[in-house]
Design a protein around this motif. Structure first.
Motif, short mmCIF file in Angstrom:
data_model
loop_
_atom_site.label_atom_id
_atom_site.label_comp_id
_atom_site.label_asym_id
_atom_site.label_seq_id
_atom_site.Cartn_x
_atom_site.Cartn_y
_atom_site.Cartn_z
N CYS A 574 -27.26 26.79 -25.80
CA CYS A 574 -26.15 27.05 -26.73
C CYS A 574 -25.92 25.79 -27.56
O CYS A 574 -25.25 24.85 -27.10
CB CYS A 574 -24.90 27.42 -25.95
SG CYS A 574 -23.49 27.81 -26.99
N PRO A 575 -26.47 25.70 -28.77
CA PRO A 575 -26.38 24.47 -29.55
C PRO A 575 -24.96 24.09 -29.94
O PRO A 575 -24.68 22.94 -30.19
CB PRO A 575 -27.25 24.76 -30.78
CG PRO A 575 -27.30 26.25 -30.87
CD PRO A 575 -27.22 26.76 -29.47
N LYS A 576 -24.06 25.05 -30.01
CA LYS A 576 -22.68 24.75 -30.36
C LYS A 576 -21.79 24.94 -29.13
O LYS A 576 -21.82 25.98 -28.48
CB LYS A 576 -22.20 25.66 -31.49
CG LYS A 576 -22.91 25.41 -32.82
CD LYS A 576 -22.33 26.28 -33.91
CE LYS A 576 -23.02 26.01 -35.25
NZ LYS A 576 -22.47 26.85 -36.33
N GLY A 577 -21.01 23.92 -28.81
CA GLY A 577 -20.13 24.03 -27.66
C GLY A 577 -20.88 23.96 -26.35
O GLY A 577 -20.49 24.60 -25.38
N ASN A 578 -22.00 23.19 -26.31
CA ASN A 578 -22.78 23.17 -25.08
C ASN A 578 -22.33 22.10 -24.10
O ASN A 578 -22.89 21.95 -23.03
CB ASN A 578 -24.27 23.01 -25.37
CG ASN A 578 -24.56 21.78 -26.22
OD1 ASN A 578 -23.70 20.94 -26.42
ND2 ASN A 578 -25.79 21.69 -26.71
N LEU A 579 -21.35 21.32 -24.44
CA LEU A 579 -20.74 20.35 -23.52
C LEU A 579 -19.28 20.75 -23.32
O LEU A 579 -18.51 20.81 -24.28
CB LEU A 579 -20.83 18.93 -24.10
CG LEU A 579 -20.12 17.83 -23.33
CD1 LEU A 579 -20.70 17.69 -21.94
CD2 LEU A 579 -20.21 16.50 -24.08
N LYS A 580 -18.92 21.03 -22.07
CA LYS A 580 -17.57 21.51 -21.78
C LYS A 580 -16.96 20.71 -20.64
O LYS A 580 -17.68 20.26 -19.72
CB LYS A 580 -17.57 23.00 -21.42
CG LYS A 580 -18.05 23.91 -22.57
CD LYS A 580 -17.94 25.38 -22.20
CE LYS A 580 -18.51 26.26 -23.31
NZ LYS A 580 -17.77 26.14 -24.58
N ILE A 581 -15.64 20.57 -20.68
CA ILE A 581 -14.90 19.86 -19.64
C ILE A 581 -13.68 20.70 -19.26
O ILE A 581 -12.94 21.19 -20.13
CB ILE A 581 -14.46 18.45 -20.10
CG1 ILE A 581 -15.68 17.63 -20.53
CG2 ILE A 581 -13.70 17.73 -18.99
CD1 ILE A 581 -15.32 16.29 -21.15
N TRP A 582 -13.47 20.86 -17.96
CA TRP A 582 -12.32 21.59 -17.44
C TRP A 582 -11.41 20.65 -16.66
O TRP A 582 -11.88 19.71 -16.00
CB TRP A 582 -12.77 22.70 -16.48
CG TRP A 582 -13.25 23.95 -17.12
CD1 TRP A 582 -12.51 25.07 -17.41
CD2 TRP A 582 -14.59 24.26 -17.51
NE1 TRP A 582 -13.30 26.03 -17.98
CE2 TRP A 582 -14.59 25.57 -18.06
CE3 TRP A 582 -15.79 23.55 -17.48
CZ2 TRP A 582 -15.73 26.18 -18.55
CZ3 TRP A 582 -16.93 24.14 -17.97
CH2 TRP A 582 -16.89 25.44 -18.50
N HIS A 583 -10.11 20.91 -16.73
CA HIS A 583 -9.14 20.27 -15.83
C HIS A 583 -9.01 21.19 -14.63
O HIS A 583 -8.42 22.27 -14.71
CB HIS A 583 -7.79 20.09 -16.53
CG HIS A 583 -6.78 19.39 -15.68
ND1 HIS A 583 -5.61 20.00 -15.27
CD2 HIS A 583 -6.79 18.14 -15.15
CE1 HIS A 583 -4.92 19.15 -14.53
NE2 HIS A 583 -5.61 18.02 -14.44
N LEU A 584 -9.61 20.78 -13.50
CA LEU A 584 -9.76 21.69 -12.37
C LEU A 584 -8.43 22.14 -11.74
O LEU A 584 -8.30 23.32 -11.40
CB LEU A 584 -10.66 21.05 -11.31
CG LEU A 584 -11.06 21.97 -10.16
CD1 LEU A 584 -11.74 23.24 -10.67
CD2 LEU A 584 -11.99 21.25 -9.18
#
Length: 801
Positions: A574-584
């Motif tokens: 997924c070239p767009k938005g392929n790095l994601k971070i969640w607040h667990l």
């Protein structure tokens, strides 16, 4: 200068000619000598006229040396001619019985430089005159083509040459089928190819039967195995196909008559089924009157379809035996567990009455017995696995026999003598522990499938007896260390590691778990999979806590901070938005961005809980916010590092002074993460780097690779300290225990290996996955090991007493 160069080159020419003979080159000694003569004439004195007296004298000396080399070359080539002439009668004699269309050199040279030799399979098909069996106007069936295509399809699917686990090389069409069969050809092959693991599947017509033989030898065996393993009544099988077709026609004919169709008209469209049905009814009538019809010859009309049915049967026979021998070869030489038991239900659909199945079961039993000393710990499970695969056959005796073998092996493994008349289940009871739970569950399943409810209830009672505990008996309520600290060498330590077993299995994946990470002070597991979601688990209970959704493509990498606040993930598709971070704690997606211009393959969170690493062809370092609430989230990139190939793994040293990254081109780079300065490049792996671990003092780096090795590096010098070899497939993941004393590796060979982190000694191998192990994680307290596999499961391993 040209003459001098040729003087230096002349011995090389001789060497090349010698090599030509050593490798079975087609050029004759005379042609080789002529080539050398031509080369020498080409550098005659006229080609380099002298310009002075000194040059003249120098050229004269060179010509004298060249003449000496010339004479030496002639003498050597003459000696080679003499040696070749002496060997020619023997070579001609061997080639008179040589059964292949390939020369020995073509076979031997194909494996030069390979780390492991695949099993080479040849097909020696029968010469069946099918045109004498049927009178159809359709073209005759080529049995060699049919067998080759069926076997090729099967081997490509389960034992392909490209397989890192069970490779075989099928050389269809290599056998001179019309000229050679039997012992002389096998002996000629073995004499030239004894260094090459080889299987020959040979079948030969003998009257109304087909003799099915195999010839086999492994790596550098002193002798070969050649035996008829089955005698198949091929004429009877084809005739049975004709009778089945006639009976089917009878049913169709009766239905048409019931509809009022004229019987004469029906017979006109019935083809050879009409005459075959008349013969069958006559034969059955005479049988009913007590006549022995086996002494009579009924001239049934055989069609191409009947012959094809027999060919399919023969293909199954060949696939069955090829898989059996391939399993034996890879079990003996590479410790790879057998695959055939999983394939038996499909393969034996047409072989239920065949002697082959019994021969295979007996063959496995003999192999297990032969391996008893080396692999005695495998035998109970291997025999029970085979018993389960034989359950669908009409005769339950084969499954029953394998269960008995399994129980006997279990008792011998635990040094429990079985008294005459004693029930083996009762004899097992005193030695049972919770570590035997998986074995007992499998045993109960087998008894239930055999319809022996009494035995199944007995095993259930044994399961109730052992319960299950992971507590240290010296300290009730305290779990045992999976990988103990301190120096505990010898049998005591090995015995401890042997108690590691699967405590629970997490299922429900649509593909292999691509990444695992442990955080939250060792209490939380996060896993990524091809279903585009990230799952969060409670390690202690194995229960799913929550699922993080947001990716639209498969997730390739996942990371969790040690404090359990942040989860990061990447999706290279997924070239767009392929790095994601969640607040667990809240489950909120707080960051989603491309982050890189190229697909992000890797994310990692350093031990400081503040540094995020993401990698594509570049490695980027980011500051995570100190605010743990997840409100007003933002990240700041503070360093970018460049690679020439995709980065597959990276880590930050414990003190933060070094960043190490490994890429798909096999290179490892060390960087100053504060300045971005490249410090060192480590080269030595022959395949992509798949994992990195570092000692707590930051002095030793450990790397794993698809080249099947694990390397220890001294980071001060860049030298390799140690190379660990033991896996027979790509080493896909590694994990280092918190005290640095234990290294755990997972491989495409379906195993997990435990090594001593200081000496590199292999202490134990865990088996439980049925496909490639893709991910490995250890909890900081060293009480739990977690593995993910292409078999769509995650397994939690602990010491069970």
């Amino acid at each position: 200068m040209l003459v001098r160069w040729m003087i230096e080159f002349a011995p090389i020419v001789v060497s090349l000619v010698q090599k030509s003979y050593a490798t079975g080159g087609e050029r004759s000694p005379t042609a080789a000598i002529q080539d050398v003569h031509g080369l020498l004439q080409w550098i005659s004195p006229a080609a380099a006229p002298s310009s002075s007296r000194a040059d003249f004298e120098q050229e004269k000396r060179h010509q004298q040396q060249l003449a000496a080399y010339h004479r030496e070359t002639q003498l050597k080539l003459a000696a080679m001619q003499r040696e070749t002439a002496l060997k020619l009668p023997e070579i001609h004699k061997i080639l008179e019985s040589w059964p292949l269309r390939l020369y020995p050199s073509q076979i031997l040279e194909s494996q030069v430089g390979q780390s492991f030799q695949p099993l080479r399979i040849f097909l020696a098909p029968p010469q069946v005159q099918f045109d004498q069996l049927h009178r159809s106007k359709q073209p005759h069936l080529n049995i060699e083509t049919c067998l080759a295509e069926g076997l090729r399809t099967f081997l490509n699917q389960h034992y392909s040459l490209q397989s890192p686990v069970r490779p075989t090389e099928f050389l269809a069409g290599a056998w001179e089928s019309k000229r050679f069969h039997s012992e002389s050809s096998i002996k000629a092959l073995f004499g030239m190819l004894k260094s090459e693991p080889t299987l020959i599947l040979e079948s030969e017509i003998d009257g109304d039967c087909l003799n099915f033989r195999i010839a086999y030898w492994g790596v550098a065996q002193e002798s070969y195995y050649y035996k008829t393993i089955a005698r198949l009544p091929y004429r009877k099988q084809i005739q049975d196909a004709v009778k089945a077709r006639a009976l089917a026609w009878k049913q169709t004919r009766d239905q048409l008559i019931a509809l009022g169709v004229d019987e004469t008209e029906i017979n006109q469209i019935g083809g050879d089924n009409v005459e075959n049905l008349k013969l069958l009814e006559k034969e059955e009538n005479w049988k009913a009157k007590g006549i022995d019809t086996t002494q009579l010859s009924f001239n049934y009309s055989v069609s191409r379809a009947d012959v094809e049915q027999f060919c399919h049967f023969l293909v199954d026979c060949h696939c069955l035996v090829a898989a059996w021998i391939a399993d034996i070869y890879h079990l003996i030489y590479r410790d790879i567990p057998p695959l055939l038991p999983e394939l038996l239900p499909r393969l034996t659909e047409r072989l239920k009455e065949s002697d082959l199945v019994g021969a295979i079961a007996t063959g496995y039993q003999q192999v297990y017995q032969a391996l008893e000393e080396e692999r005695r710990y495998w035998l109970p499970e291997l025999a029970l696995q085979l018993a389960q695969s034989l359950l669908h056959l009409p005769s339950r005796a084969w499954s029953q026999e394998q269960i008995e073998i399994s129980l006997q092996a279990w008792l011998e493994l635990h040094k429990i003598p079985l008294l005459p008349g004693e029930d083996p289940l009762q004899a097992m009871r005193p030695a049972l522990t919770p570590a035997d739970r998986a074995y007992l569950e499998q045993l109960k399943s087998c008894w239930a499938a055999l319809g022996n409810e009494q035995r199944a209830l007995q095993v259930q009672d044994m399961l109730d007896q052992i319960g299950g505990s992971v507590a240290d008996p010296a300290h009730p309520g305290t779990p045992l260390l999976l990988l103990p600290s301190g120096d505990r060498p010898g049998r005591k330590l090995t015995h401890h590691l042997e108690k590691i077993t699967v405590f629970s299995t997490l299922t429900g994946y649509c593909g292999k778990p691509s990444a695992l990470a442990v955080g939250g002070h060792g209490q939380i597991l996060v896993s990524a999979d091809q279903d585009n979601r990230i799952k969060v688990w409670d390690i202690a209970t194995g229960q799913l806590i929550t699922t993080l959704s947001g990716h639209t493509q498969a997730v390739s990498s996942v990371a969790i901070s040690l404090d359990g606040q942040w989860v990061a993930s990447s999706s290279p598709h997924c070239p767009k938005g392929n790095l994601k971070i969640w607040h667990l704690p809240t489950g909120r997606l707080v960051y989603s961005s491309a982050g890189h211009h190229k697909p992000v393959r890797l994310v990692a969170i350093a031990a400081d809980n503040r540094t995020l690493i993401s990698a594509s062809h570049k490695v980027k370092l980011w500051h995570l916010p100190a605010n743990n609430s997840g409100q007003d989230f933002s990240i700041e990139r503070f360093c970018t590092l460049w690679h020439t190939a995709p980065v597959s793994t990276a880590l930050l040293s414990p003190q933060g002074q070094w960043l190490v990254s490994g890429s798909t081109n096999g290179k490892i780079k060390l960087w100053n993460p504060h300045t971005g300065e490249p410090l060192r490049t480590l080269q030595g792996h022959q395949g992509p780097v798949t994992g990195l671990q570092m000692s707590s003092d930051g002095q030793t780096l450990i790397s794993s690779s698809a080249d099947q090795t694990i390397k220890f590096w001294d980071l001060k010098t860049g030298n390799v300290q140690r190379i660990l070899k033991g896996h027979t497939g790509s080493v896909n993941a590694i994990a280092l225990s918190a005290d640095g004393q234990w290294l755990v590796s997972g491989s495409a060979d379906q195993t997990i290996k435990i090594w001593h982190g200081l000496t590199g000694e292999l202490f134990h191998t865990l088996r439980g996955h049925s496909a490639s192990v893709s991910a490995i994680a250890l909890t900081p307290d060293q009480q739990t090991l977690i593995s993910g596999s292409a078999d769509h499961t995650i397994k939690i391993w602990r010491v069970v007493i």
